[in-house]
Design an enzyme around this catalytic site. Structure first.
Site, mmCIF file in Angstrom:
data_model
loop_
_atom_site.group_PDB
_atom_site.id
_atom_site.type_symbol
_atom_site.label_atom_id
_atom_site.label_comp_id
_atom_site.label_asym_id
_atom_site.label_seq_id
_atom_site.Cartn_x
_atom_site.Cartn_y
_atom_site.Cartn_z
ATOM 1 N N CYS A 1 5.949 -56.915 -14.379
ATOM 2 C CA CYS A 1 5.211 -57.148 -15.688
ATOM 3 C C CYS A 1 5.893 -58.073 -16.579
ATOM 4 O O CYS A 1 5.145 -58.719 -17.046
ATOM 5 C CB CYS A 1 4.980 -55.796 -16.597
ATOM 6 S SG CYS A 1 3.715 -54.558 -15.468
ATOM 7 N N ARG B 1 -14.913 -53.203 -29.279
ATOM 8 C CA ARG B 1 -15.204 -53.065 -31.004
ATOM 9 C C ARG B 1 -16.149 -51.620 -31.073
ATOM 10 O O ARG B 1 -16.134 -51.192 -32.271
ATOM 11 C CB ARG B 1 -16.099 -53.961 -31.420
ATOM 12 C CG ARG B 1 -15.405 -55.658 -31.380
ATOM 13 C CD ARG B 1 -16.119 -56.513 -31.656
ATOM 14 N NE ARG B 1 -15.485 -57.845 -31.693
ATOM 15 C CZ ARG B 1 -14.816 -58.441 -32.726
ATOM 16 N NH1 ARG B 1 -14.933 -57.994 -33.848
ATOM 17 N NH2 ARG B 1 -14.148 -59.518 -32.609
ATOM 18 N N HIS C 1 -3.835 -57.164 -19.798
ATOM 19 C CA HIS C 1 -2.491 -57.234 -19.001
ATOM 20 C C HIS C 1 -2.424 -57.965 -17.855
ATOM 21 O O HIS C 1 -2.464 -57.393 -16.624
ATOM 22 C CB HIS C 1 -1.803 -55.953 -18.937
ATOM 23 C CG HIS C 1 -0.547 -55.866 -18.604
ATOM 24 N ND1 HIS C 1 0.446 -57.016 -18.458
ATOM 25 C CD2 HIS C 1 0.531 -55.040 -17.991
ATOM 26 C CE1 HIS C 1 1.658 -56.568 -18.018
ATOM 27 N NE2 HIS C 1 1.593 -55.453 -17.636
ATOM 28 N N CYS D 1 8.210 -53.399 -20.493
ATOM 29 C CA CYS D 1 8.583 -52.581 -19.463
ATOM 30 C C CYS D 1 8.247 -53.353 -18.059
ATOM 31 O O CYS D 1 7.047 -53.821 -18.010
ATOM 32 C CB CYS D 1 8.110 -50.990 -19.514
ATOM 33 S SG CYS D 1 6.250 -51.020 -19.680
ATOM 34 N N GLY E 1 8.132 -52.815 -13.477
ATOM 35 C CA GLY E 1 8.064 -51.909 -12.514
ATOM 36 C C GLY E 1 9.728 -51.806 -11.876
ATOM 37 O O GLY E 1 10.413 -52.797 -12.095
#
Length: 390
Positions: free
Chosen positions: A89, A219, A346, A376, A378
């Protein structure tokens, strides 16, 4: 003394899975932000020494060095190289680190860092392709550890890791849902105020329209709606899809050089890459490394947490930034002020550069000297970057 500075930052809007960017090839997403970066900064693509690009699932549409293919699709000179990296990530945050190190060392003058992920077109986990990256020796090391599933191709599960964090720090379901709701509320407020507009390069779509705004913000969500969601990782768990990052499509790019080179070529630095580190922690829980990475970055920078005006801690799952807050004792009002991955999405390999682009805009708009970003990754790793506004 030489330094590394960011002279441009741009991103696509983040698309939901099967949303507005679903039909756009990741090579073309990459090309789009590369062209936009050159247009907005005025850099001559022929002067780019390298393009360092993050991408996690490097198969199918994202195979065969998506960085180089993005350069060519952008119409940049064939003399411009590109390389693709995978630090999970944090891939495009690592791309920024490599770019900064390269210009600092004098091996290059101008490097573009960034990344892409089309999670619609290349599903997360596609690169496993029926095998397993875990050998018997690696499995032997972790057999019997809570959270390790020996019968799975990927025996370390991030969702289970998030549950382990929630258990360790005693976060309730209500706390996680409240954090998730706040992420959507902050992102909606930022979008309504036009806070994202300057950092986004709208994407032209095949139907003639333009995709110009992040589409993951919910929303209409509420604590009641979040409370109805299932807990897929543990029957009695607290983590849901609502308190996890969204599967997304998107790309972002940053131009990195030295102050001296920028001055000679009429470029205005946005921020200095003050400190860049990487750290690692328990790979089974997997998501706790932002805590030691932050401590390492602050130690190397000679700064205290209270001197940092904004913190961007990737919202892979709500327990991650909440545990980070608990351990660092940072000001929660400075955390992810424009929302995070729970609301904005993401797109794995593109997230590090997307978050940096958003943080730089927030720092500029609010005259904040220092910002810290950490994510963070993997395998139980994390990058941490401190930038200084110029």
């Amino acid at each position: 003394m030489s330094d590394a500075v960011i002279v441009g930052a741009v991103r696509t809007p983040v698309g939901r899975r099967k949303g507005s960017l679903a039909a756009v090839h990741p090579v073309d997403l990459s090309a789009h932000v590369l062209r936009a970066l050159a247009e907005r900064t005025g850099i001559d693509p022929a002067q780019v020494d390298d393009v360092v690009w993050g991408c996690v699932s490097q198969v199918g549409d994202q195979s065969w060095n998506v960085a180089r293919n993005g350069v060519l699709a952008a119409g940049w000179p064939e003399s411009v190289p590109g390389t693709t990296l995978d630090r999970q990530c944090g891939s495009s945050q690592q791309a920024l680190h490599f770019a900064a190190a390269t210009v600092l060392s004098g091996q290059a003058d101008l490097v573009v860092a960034g990344g892409v992920e089309s999670m619609t077109r290349v599903a997360m986990g596609s690169s496993v392709a029926g095998g397993s990256p875990f050998s018997d020796q690696l499995r032997d090391r972790y057999r019997g550890v809570e959270g390790f599933a020996d019968d799975a191709p990927l025996p370390f599960n991030q969702g289970v890791g998030a549950e382990l964090i929630a258990e360790r720090w005693r976060f309730s379901r209500a706390q996680l849902d409240e954090f998730a709701l706040a992420s959507h509320e902050k992102a909606a407020a930022a979008q309504d105020a036009g806070a994202f507009d300057a950092e986004i390069a709208p994407v032209a779509l095949a139907d003639g329209g333009k995709f110009a705004a992040d589409e993951g913000i919910r929303r209409d969500t509420s604590l009641e709606k979040l409370g109805e969601l299932a807990t897929p990782f543990r029957p009695d768990g607290v983590v849901t899809a609502g308190s996890a990052s969204q599967i997304s499509d998107g790309a972002a790019a940053l131009a990195v050089t030295t102050s001296e080179w920028a001055s000679r070529h009429g470029l205005r630095p946005l921020a200095r890459v003050h400190t860049a580190v990487v750290a690692a922690d328990d790979p089974v829980t997997m998501l706790t490394a932002p805590i030691p990475a932050t401590a390492k970055a602050l130690r190397r920078a000679g700064l205290g947490i209270e001197e940092i005006g904004v913190y961007e801690v990737n919202e892979a799952f709500a327990p991650v930034p909440l545990a980070w807050l608990a351990e660092t004792e940072a000001d929660p009002e400075r955390l992810n002020p424009r929302g995070g991955a729970i609301a904005l999405g993401h797109p794995l390999g593109g997230s590090g550069a997307r978050i940096m682009t958003t943080m730089l805009a927030h720092m500029r708009d609010n005259d904040i000297r220092y910002g810290l970003q950490t994510m963070c990754e993997g395998g139980g790793m994390a990058n941490a970057t401190i930038v200084e506004l110029l």
